[in-house]
Design a protein around this motif. Structure first.
Motif, PDB file in Angstrom:
ATOM      1  N   PRO A   7       0.827  -1.207   0.000  1.00 56.74           N
ATOM      2  CA  PRO A   7       0.000   0.000   0.000  1.00 56.74           C
ATOM      3  C   PRO A   7       0.855   1.247   0.000  1.00 56.74           C
ATOM      4  CG  PRO A   7       0.031  -1.016   2.175  1.00 56.74           C
ATOM      5  CD  PRO A   7       0.703  -1.980   1.228  1.00 56.74           C
ATOM      6  N   VAL A   8       0.321   2.309  -0.596  1.00 55.60           N
ATOM      7  CA  VAL A   8       1.052   3.571  -0.661  1.00 55.60           C
ATOM      8  C   VAL A   8       0.920   4.280   0.683  1.00 55.60           C
ATOM      9  CG1 VAL A   8       1.248   5.793  -1.814  1.00 55.60           C
ATOM     10  CG2 VAL A   8       0.647   3.752  -3.135  1.00 55.60           C
ATOM     11  N   HIS A   9       2.047   4.604   1.301  1.00 59.20           N
ATOM     12  CA  HIS A   9       2.051   5.279   2.597  1.00 59.20           C
ATOM     13  C   HIS A   9       2.336   6.752   2.377  1.00 59.20           C
ATOM     14  CE1 HIS A   9       1.899   1.595   5.038  1.00 59.20           C
ATOM     15  NE2 HIS A   9       2.632   1.061   4.062  1.00 59.20           N
ATOM     16  N   PHE A  10       1.298   7.590   2.522  1.00 56.14           N
ATOM     17  CA  PHE A  10       1.459   9.009   2.235  1.00 56.14           C
ATOM     18  C   PHE A  10       2.139   9.764   3.364  1.00 56.14           C
ATOM     19  CE2 PHE A  10      -1.917   7.713  -0.626  1.00 56.14           C
ATOM     20  CZ  PHE A  10      -1.528   8.325  -1.802  1.00 56.14           C
ATOM     21  N   ALA A  11       2.498   9.056   4.443  1.00 55.57           N
ATOM     22  CA  ALA A  11       3.223   9.722   5.525  1.00 55.57           C
ATOM     23  C   ALA A  11       4.697   9.885   5.196  1.00 55.57           C
ATOM     24  CB  ALA A  11       3.055   8.933   6.826  1.00 55.57           C
ATOM     25  N   LYS A  12       5.170   9.263   4.126  1.00 51.60           N
ATOM     26  CA  LYS A  12       6.586   9.287   3.775  1.00 51.60           C
ATOM     27  C   LYS A  12       6.857  10.347   2.703  1.00 51.60           C
ATOM     28  CE  LYS A  12       7.536   4.492   4.994  1.00 51.60           C
ATOM     29  NZ  LYS A  12       6.263   4.301   5.702  1.00 51.60           N
ATOM     30  N   LEU A  13       7.914  11.120   2.898  1.00 49.85           N
ATOM     31  CA  LEU A  13       8.274  12.159   1.941  1.00 49.85           C
ATOM     32  C   LEU A  13       8.594  11.555   0.581  1.00 49.85           C
ATOM     33  CD1 LEU A  13       8.851  15.142   1.421  1.00 49.85           C
ATOM     34  CD2 LEU A  13      11.193  14.759   2.241  1.00 49.85           C
ATOM     35  N   HIS A  14       9.220  10.376   0.556  1.00 41.37           N
ATOM     36  CA  HIS A  14       9.540   9.717  -0.704  1.00 41.37           C
ATOM     37  C   HIS A  14       8.287   9.508  -1.548  1.00 41.37           C
ATOM     38  CE1 HIS A  14      11.167   6.852  -3.581  1.00 41.37           C
ATOM     39  NE2 HIS A  14      10.258   5.974  -3.208  1.00 41.37           N
ATOM     40  N   THR A  15       7.176   9.165  -0.915  1.00 40.15           N
ATOM     41  CA  THR A  15       5.932   8.932  -1.647  1.00 40.15           C
ATOM     42  C   THR A  15       5.436  10.207  -2.310  1.00 40.15           C
ATOM     43  OG1 THR A  15       5.325   7.183  -0.092  1.00 40.15           O
ATOM     44  CG2 THR A  15       3.571   8.089  -1.459  1.00 40.15           C
ATOM     45  N   TRP A  16       5.423  11.305  -1.570  1.00 43.95           N
ATOM     46  CA  TRP A  16       4.917  12.558  -2.123  1.00 43.95           C
ATOM     47  C   TRP A  16       5.809  13.071  -3.255  1.00 43.95           C
ATOM     48  CZ3 TRP A  16       0.203  14.112  -1.358  1.00 43.95           C
ATOM     49  CH2 TRP A  16      -0.470  13.743  -0.190  1.00 43.95           C
ATOM     50  N   VAL A  17       7.124  13.028  -3.049  1.00 41.08           N
ATOM     51  CA  VAL A  17       8.031  13.482  -4.103  1.00 41.08           C
ATOM     52  C   VAL A  17       7.922  12.576  -5.321  1.00 41.08           C
ATOM     53  CG1 VAL A  17      10.446  13.916  -4.695  1.00 41.08           C
ATOM     54  CG2 VAL A  17       9.604  14.498  -2.422  1.00 41.08           C
ATOM     55  N   GLY A  18       7.788  11.266  -5.100  1.00 40.55           N
ATOM     56  CA  GLY A  18       7.653  10.330  -6.214  1.00 40.55           C
ATOM     57  C   GLY A  18       6.381  10.558  -7.004  1.00 40.55           C
ATOM     58  N   LEU A  19       5.267  10.811  -6.312  1.00 43.89           N
ATOM     59  CA  LEU A  19       4.006  11.060  -7.020  1.00 43.89           C
ATOM     60  C   LEU A  19       4.064  12.362  -7.814  1.00 43.89           C
ATOM     61  CD1 LEU A  19       1.323   9.973  -4.374  1.00 43.89           C
ATOM     62  CD2 LEU A  19       1.832   8.879  -6.558  1.00 43.89           C
ATOM     63  N   ALA A  20       4.665  13.393  -7.237  1.00 50.77           N
ATOM     64  CA  ALA A  20       4.815  14.657  -7.970  1.00 50.77           C
ATOM     65  C   ALA A  20       5.666  14.447  -9.218  1.00 50.77           C
ATOM     66  CB  ALA A  20       5.430  15.713  -7.068  1.00 50.77           C
ATOM     67  N   THR A  21       6.745  13.687  -9.077  1.00 45.79           N
ATOM     68  CA  THR A  21       7.610  13.396 -10.224  1.00 45.79           C
ATOM     69  C   THR A  21       6.848  12.651 -11.303  1.00 45.79           C
ATOM     70  OG1 THR A  21       9.524  13.239  -8.733  1.00 45.79           O
ATOM     71  CG2 THR A  21       9.767  12.297 -10.933  1.00 45.79           C
ATOM     72  N   LEU A  22       6.063  11.654 -10.902  1.00 48.85           N
ATOM     73  CA  LEU A  22       5.304  10.865 -11.872  1.00 48.85           C
ATOM     74  C   LEU A  22       4.287  11.721 -12.618  1.00 48.85           C
ATOM     75  CD1 LEU A  22       5.037   7.852 -12.790  1.00 48.85           C
ATOM     76  CD2 LEU A  22       3.090   7.710 -11.229  1.00 48.85           C
ATOM     77  N   CYS A  23       3.604  12.613 -11.901  1.00 49.09           N
ATOM     78  CA  CYS A  23       2.632  13.502 -12.559  1.00 49.09           C
ATOM     79  C   CYS A  23       3.312  14.409 -13.574  1.00 49.09           C
ATOM     80  CB  CYS A  23       1.895  14.327 -11.509  1.00 49.09           C
ATOM     81  SG  CYS A  23       0.811  13.387 -10.425  1.00 49.09           S
ATOM     82  N   PHE A  24       4.437  14.993 -13.193  1.00 51.06           N
ATOM     83  CA  PHE A  24       5.165  15.867 -14.115  1.00 51.06           C
ATOM     84  C   PHE A  24       5.718  15.070 -15.298  1.00 51.06           C
ATOM     85  CE2 PHE A  24       6.357  19.249 -10.708  1.00 51.06           C
ATOM     86  CZ  PHE A  24       5.011  19.562 -10.606  1.00 51.06           C
ATOM     87  N   ALA A  25       6.199  13.862 -15.027  1.00 51.49           N
ATOM     88  CA  ALA A  25       6.791  13.045 -16.095  1.00 51.49           C
ATOM     89  C   ALA A  25       5.765  12.638 -17.132  1.00 51.49           C
ATOM     90  CB  ALA A  25       7.453  11.801 -15.500  1.00 51.49           C
ATOM     91  N   THR A  26       4.539  12.381 -16.708  1.00 57.31           N
ATOM     92  CA  THR A  26       3.485  12.021 -17.677  1.00 57.31           C
ATOM     93  C   THR A  26       2.936  13.253 -18.393  1.00 57.31           C
ATOM     94  OG1 THR A  26       1.884  12.079 -15.849  1.00 57.31           O
ATOM     95  CG2 THR A  26       2.807   9.936 -16.443  1.00 57.31           C
ATOM     96  N   GLY A  27       3.046  14.423 -17.760  1.00 58.43           N
ATOM     97  CA  GLY A  27       2.536  15.633 -18.403  1.00 58.43           C
ATOM     98  C   GLY A  27       3.501  16.234 -19.401  1.00 58.43           C
TER      99      GLY A  27
END
Length: 418
Positions: A290-310
């Motif tokens: 499961p995705v743990h949103f309490a971790k900074l790695h998760t938030w930075v990774g999701l932001a990166t993925l959104c930018f990478a697909t855009g």
């Protein structure tokens, strides 16, 4: 007594219990007031410890241990798990079965429905198959977990999975044939906890994939993580390929190699490959944990993925709207596409480094950071070189004719997106 006070400490909550007098999980938590007595207690605890160590065993969910070696020749271990589940630690000397359960000496904490804990001494004979270990007492040995303490917070109160803490003490040498001595040098440490996909993770039973092993030196704190799950290895490798290779080189080509006619198709191949690879890697980690949103790695990774697909879509739009007669580069979508790509790559570097620290392999984080620093140096050095030697770059080196495979964009116009 001071001996009892120093036996078991979890945060600021303590429970002091001599298991020779009290058996079973009926110990109540007790806190010492902030007073000279409490200050003296903390000073005594620090002075009575000959060594203290820490290691992260797992990150999904987070499972970590701290330990202290006391001058009384005992070890005090505190384990914390970001889940409401039973917890187990096992150790044995390095050998042919050092990463397996047979021949391991275990301390296993099982929680009741009301959050109370029972920590017992277990052992699995070396001729046994991998399976549930037995209590030392049932095998004719002794329960040498002299003091323990723990509590559990259900998932309805803490996060998505709950929280468990346990602390216990045992002697280095118990003179029990069902125990392994705590000695200097490397030992194998295996760990497990209740699987969160089961109906009751607190019910002691098969752990499925919720297990692992490391090599540990209790006396120096040195560890070797020998069991990073394969899906985490694949996830990290794919992300490094996607961002550290494909997108990084794609951006470099778009910035510095436009004099070659093949820059644009190669740029598209690299960026799209990086985008697809990152999506596959993200899907892999979501499938297995499961995705743990309490971790900074998760938030930075999701932001990166959104930018990478855009970024590829903005690049496609830039190509469609390109006007070869324009007098200057427009902010939208061209310059916006450039900076979106650069921010994506920088975020990806941060996400990868945070991931290394999350897996408790900081040496890989430092090596990757050095590689990133070298890439950035080359990137800006090339910019400086083009600026300092404009005539050589645009007109051919020392007046030599230009390579026929190069195109001088000052003399012709072809559609560009970057």
């Amino acid at each position: 007594t001071a001996y009892e006070f120093s036996a078991c400490l979890v945060g600021s909550e303590m429970c002091i219990r001599d298991r020779r007098r009290v058996r079973g999980p009926d110990c109540q938590k007790r806190s010492l007031p902030m007073s000279p007595l409490r200050i003296t207690f903390f000073l005594f605890l620090a002075l009575s410890s000959s060594f203290a160590g820490h290691v992260v065993l797992s990150t999904s969910p987070t499972y970590q241990i701290d330990w202290q070696l006391t001058e009384r020749s005992t070890i005090v271990v505190t384990a914390r798990l970001e889940a409401a589940a039973w917890m187990g630690l096992g150790w044995q000397p390095l050998g042919s079965q050092s990463e397996a359960m047979p021949n391991a000496d275990f301390a296993i904490a099982i929680f009741s429905d009301d959050g109370k804990v029972q920590v017992s001494d277990y052992f699995l004979p070396p001729d046994s198959m991998n399976g549930p270990p037995f209590t030392d007492v049932s095998l004719g040995g002794q329960d040498n977990i002299t003091v323990y303490y723990g509590y559990q917070v259900p998932k309805s109160v803490y996060g998505d999975s709950g929280y468990s803490v346990v602390s216990f003490e045992r002697a280095f040498n118990t003179s029990d044939s069902k125990d392994h001595d705590i000695v200097p040098g490397e030992m194998s440490l295996i760990w497990a906890h209740g699987d969160m996909s089961t109906l009751n993770p607190n019910a002691f039973g098969y752990h499925f994939q919720s297990c692992g092993s490391i090599k540990i030196n209790w006396f120096t704190g040195q560890t070797v993580n020998s069991n990073i799950p394969m899906y985490q290895r694949v996830h990290g490798s794919l992300m490094i390929f996607a961002y550290g290779v494909c997108m990084s080189f794609g951006a470099f080509i778009a910035r510095h190699l436009k004099i070659h006619y093949w820059w644009f198709p190669l740029h598209i191949i690299l960026q799209v490959s990086g985008c697809v690879t990152s999506l596959v890697s993200f899907g892999l980690i979501v499938y297995y944990t499961p995705v743990h949103f309490a971790k900074l790695h998760t938030w930075v990774g999701l932001a990166t993925l959104c930018f990478a697909t855009g970024a590829p879509f903005i690049g496609w739009l830039s190509d469609m709207l390109f006007d070869p007669k324009r007098q200057k580069t427009s902010f939208w979508p061209d310059i916006f596409h450039w900076w979106l790509g650069r921010i994506t790559i920088l975020l990806s570097y941060a996400s990868i480094i945070l991931g290394f620290f999350l897996l408790d392999v900081p040496e890989l984080a430092y090596i990757f950071a050095i590689c990133v620093a070298f890439y950035i140096f080359i990137y800006f050095w090339t910019d400086w070189y083009k600026w300092a030697f404009t005539d050589l770059v645009s007109g051919g080196l020392h007046g030599a004719p230009e390579d026929p495979m190069k195109i001088n964009y000052s003399s012709i116009s072809i559609p560009q997106t970057i």
